[in-house]
Scaffold this active site. Structure first.
Site, PDB file in Angstrom:
ATOM      1  N   LEU A   8      59.600   3.748  41.089  1.00 50.19           N
ATOM      2  CA  LEU A   8      60.971   4.118  40.734  1.00 50.19           C
ATOM      3  C   LEU A   8      61.004   5.621  40.481  1.00 50.19           C
ATOM      4  CD1 LEU A   8      61.810   1.274  38.151  1.00 50.19           C
ATOM      5  CD2 LEU A   8      62.393   1.351  40.594  1.00 50.19           C
ATOM      6  N   GLY A   9      61.614   6.355  41.398  1.00 49.30           N
ATOM      7  CA  GLY A   9      61.706   7.805  41.220  1.00 49.30           C
ATOM      8  C   GLY A   9      60.733   8.518  42.138  1.00 49.30           C
ATOM      9  N   GLY A  14      56.674  11.552  40.842  1.00 51.31           N
ATOM     10  CA  GLY A  14      56.679  10.461  41.825  1.00 51.31           C
ATOM     11  C   GLY A  14      56.049  10.903  43.128  1.00 51.31           C
ATOM     12  N   THR A  15      56.385  12.099  43.569  1.00 53.18           N
ATOM     13  CA  THR A  15      55.804  12.621  44.804  1.00 53.18           C
ATOM     14  C   THR A  15      54.292  12.807  44.644  1.00 53.18           C
ATOM     15  OG1 THR A  15      57.887  13.732  45.299  1.00 53.18           O
ATOM     16  CG2 THR A  15      55.935  14.509  46.481  1.00 53.18           C
ATOM     17  N   GLY A 131      50.114  14.814  29.739  1.00 53.71           N
ATOM     18  CA  GLY A 131      50.041  14.961  31.195  1.00 53.71           C
ATOM     19  C   GLY A 131      48.756  14.368  31.764  1.00 53.71           C
ATOM     20  N   LYS A 202      56.147  12.262  21.473  1.00 54.92           N
ATOM     21  CA  LYS A 202      54.727  12.066  21.795  1.00 54.92           C
ATOM     22  C   LYS A 202      53.912  11.729  20.550  1.00 54.92           C
ATOM     23  CE  LYS A 202      54.987  14.945  25.927  1.00 54.92           C
ATOM     24  NZ  LYS A 202      54.970  16.342  26.410  1.00 54.92           N
ATOM     25  N   GLY A 303      53.066  18.854  34.911  1.00 56.14           N
ATOM     26  CA  GLY A 303      52.871  19.210  36.318  1.00 56.14           C
ATOM     27  C   GLY A 303      52.643  17.967  37.153  1.00 56.14           C
TER      28      GLY A 303
END
Lengths: 432, 432
Positions: A8-9, A14-15, A131, A202, A303
């Protein structure tokens, strides 16, 4: 048999996730058994740097969370809705979920984990904090033998970049923010980052894992970095400190009266402390426990590549479980979330910490004496009180306290503020 | 139902492990389901700081690995034998094994994992590298989506303590070693530590996990820190470096011609590098991969508490799997070790690295020219060549190279050594 995921996304993360899964050679061989079955996007005609067979991409996000062929739904939409609803639907359709969405988990983790435990599926979220840094799984699995006392993190790359630039170049907040926005390190609306909200999401997640209880997001005390000035950074430097936005969870595991401090604020950190050297967009999380002592996890906090690394590791983790145990009967207690009680939170007035405060005062004799007396009357013991210099007609005085009760300190400040000789109190910062 | 463990060894780490398991409150609730069923020791009458019910302690170690009631054997004997044989026997009796024994795993990992895979049991070893630092599980589970390029670690606390003291106080190796032995930071026979053998065991294990192939322990090129002098530390400092004993595994995942560099040696590390600030008995492991970038894991690399934290986390991990999946049918591929091939190792002469070398030469004109010419003839390109000063009648010259082929550098050195003007070459160190 391949394991099918629904993505989703297809934004930055996502890429990045798709790029890893579409090019598995040289990585863990388990990746070769994972297939991207469907990809849900909002704008189908946007140019993309990854290509899929026709029929894989869809704008019908619900069709993905309902698809009976899909084993794992990877939610990388961000934001609260429709992310929350889609995660819950996926769970109700007995799909495991991997998400990078700290905002949803910090606010709706309770609802989401209750549904996941009922459905017998995993909801993994390594990418939600730090991340690319492995911190969620280590905290759940590797550090669980300890009584955790402290989790202290630099968990927001944007504010760490801004503070680092301010420190390196003596620049002011507004100028560095504008530059960070140009470079893409800060968003057009920087509120979530610079006001500490992202860091608060977080630390709420980390605290829940480290201290073994549910945490309400609104219980996190939160101050951002807008008030940090170039002057404070210079004075901090002279005193042997750097200023960092820290997210802190501090408890006393194993004691009957256990309560938890949960706070995000700019903090003076001694230059010799391991967190003092974490600069730029890097993140680091320090965990202190007994009998372990201190461990620190350091790496890129955001990132496409780093975040995708964490997302894919969660997918692999679920695939490894499905391969070895078959359909999940009972959830692995180290990978699921089964907390029953809410952590007791210490009100901010009751915490003990050191403070740094900067005063602008009339240039009259006895001001330092007034300050010292007022603090003393409220049991605030001072480590140093120094007249740094002048700003125009006004004298500039910096005070650093020993460990004191925040409530007492605030009362002293209120009294001091009403003194005629005091012009203003431009900065009040805590010291680690 | 409680899970029963058999503990082999009740030294420092064994005692630390027992202390956690006997006092579970405030830690992960899973610990309450773990019972120390038997403890094998060699000296039953030694005074101990933990107490067990009568009948728990035994000197018959074999009776533990054969005990049908025991689910998990925790091997904390250290050394090669009888540790290796007992681990293999435990595996053949279908017991899961947790060990802190880097020497056994680095040398007999192949045999042990073959047996474990056949028997369908786990052999976990978080404590074998980095003491309390979670590194084994993160490398297996959390970083597996990446193509790992580098693993660079400060993985031996004794040598890091010695080098840190030498740096802080300008002291010589022998003096600091003697002091470290008095403080208990170095053993009476310091060979395994100061000659880099312990670090070599550890990098062999990390390389195998990070690069997905078997590694022969004897393939690790190994230099210790005995040759590092106070003078080199001072010159390194002037050049912007600190000297650290690094364990390095360097590969090129995903490329057809992939070979692996595996080496342990004292190394000049730029003061701005994250590993430069790891001091005293602390350890740190830096992992670089794609698309992740750099992550670093930092913490106490030895000691009862930290090592026991890792040992118990492995025990918990196995208990969590047994609780959720019941008896293991198929091993979780992220927690087991299924490598088929051996990693191809780059011979040390073929690696490319920067060098630092210190020469003592006659004080005659043209020496720097001779050095420059000899290096140039062997394709060794220099970054700097500086006459630092004098030692008695002899001139002291320090050379730092660019990235060069080690074989060429060695040939140039051999030629230089035969020059009449060259008295000696007291130090040759690599630069990160």
């Amino acid at each position: 048999m391949a394991f099918k995921i629904g993505l989703l996304g297809l934004g930055t993360v996502g890429t990045g996730t798709a790029q890893i899964l579409l090019d598995p050679s040289g990585r863990n061989p388990l990746l070769e058994e994972i297939v991207i079955h469907r990809v849900g996007v909002r704008s189908p005609d946007k140019p993309r740097s990854v290509e899929f067979l026709s029929g894989v991409m869809t704008t019908d996000l619900e069709s993905i969370v309902n698809d009976p062929d899909i084993d794992i739904v990877v939610e990388l939409l961000g934001g609260l809705e429709p992310a929350r609803s889609l995660i819950l639907q996926a769970i109700n359709h007995k799909k495991h979920v991997v998400t990078a969405n700290k905002a949803v988990i910090a606010r709706y983790g309770d609802e989401i984990y209750a549904a996941a435990n009922k459905a017998g599926v995993y909801v993994l979220l390594e990418a939600a904090v730090g991340g690319g840094i492995p911190i969620i799984k280590p905290l759940k699995q590797s550090l669980g033998a300890n009584r955790i006392n402290n989790i202290i993190g630099i968990v927001n790359g944007t504010t760490n970049y801004i503070l680092t630039q301010m420190t390196l170049y003596g620049a002011d907040f507004d100028d560095v923010l504008a530059e960070a926005q140009q470079l893409g390190y800060a968003e057009a609306d920087p509120t979530a980052d610079v006001d500490g909200l992202d860091a608060a999401d977080k630390i709420a997640i980390l605290a829940s894992l480290g201290f073994g209880g549910k945490v309400k997001r609104e219980d996190v005390y939160c101050e951002g970095i807008r008030q940090v000035s170039a002057a404070d950074i210079i004075y901090a430097d002279k005193l042997g400190f750097v200023i960092k936005l820290l997210a802190i969870a501090k408890g006393s595991r194993g004691e009957a009266s256990e309560t938890l401090q949960l706070r995000v604020h700019p903090t003076l950190v001694s230059k010799t402390h391991p967190l003092a050297n974490i600069n730029g967009v890097y993140n680091a999380i320090l965990v202190e426990g007994s009998p372990l002592g201190q461990v620190m996890f350091y790496g890129p906090g955001a990132g496409a590549g780093p975040t995708a690394s964490s997302v894919v590791s969660d997918v692999m983790n679920i695939v490894a479980i499905l391969k070895s145990s078959g359909p999940v009967q009972t959830l692995d207690p180290l990978l699921s979330c089964v907390h029953q009680h809410y952590c007791q939170i210490t009100p901010i007035e009751a915490i003990e910490t050191r403070f740094y405060a900067r005063f602008l005062t009339e240039d009259v004799p006895g001001v330092i004496g007034y300050l010292g007396t007022s603090f003393g009357q409220h049991q605030v013991s001072l480590e140093s009180i120094v007249q740094i210099g002048f700003q125009g007609e006004l004298a500039e005085i910096v005070v650093v306290t020993h460990n004191v009760c925040e409530g007492n300190f605030r009362k002293a400040l209120a009294e001091i503020h009403s003194l005629e000789a005091i012009n203003s109190i431009p900065s009040i910062l805590r010291v680690l």
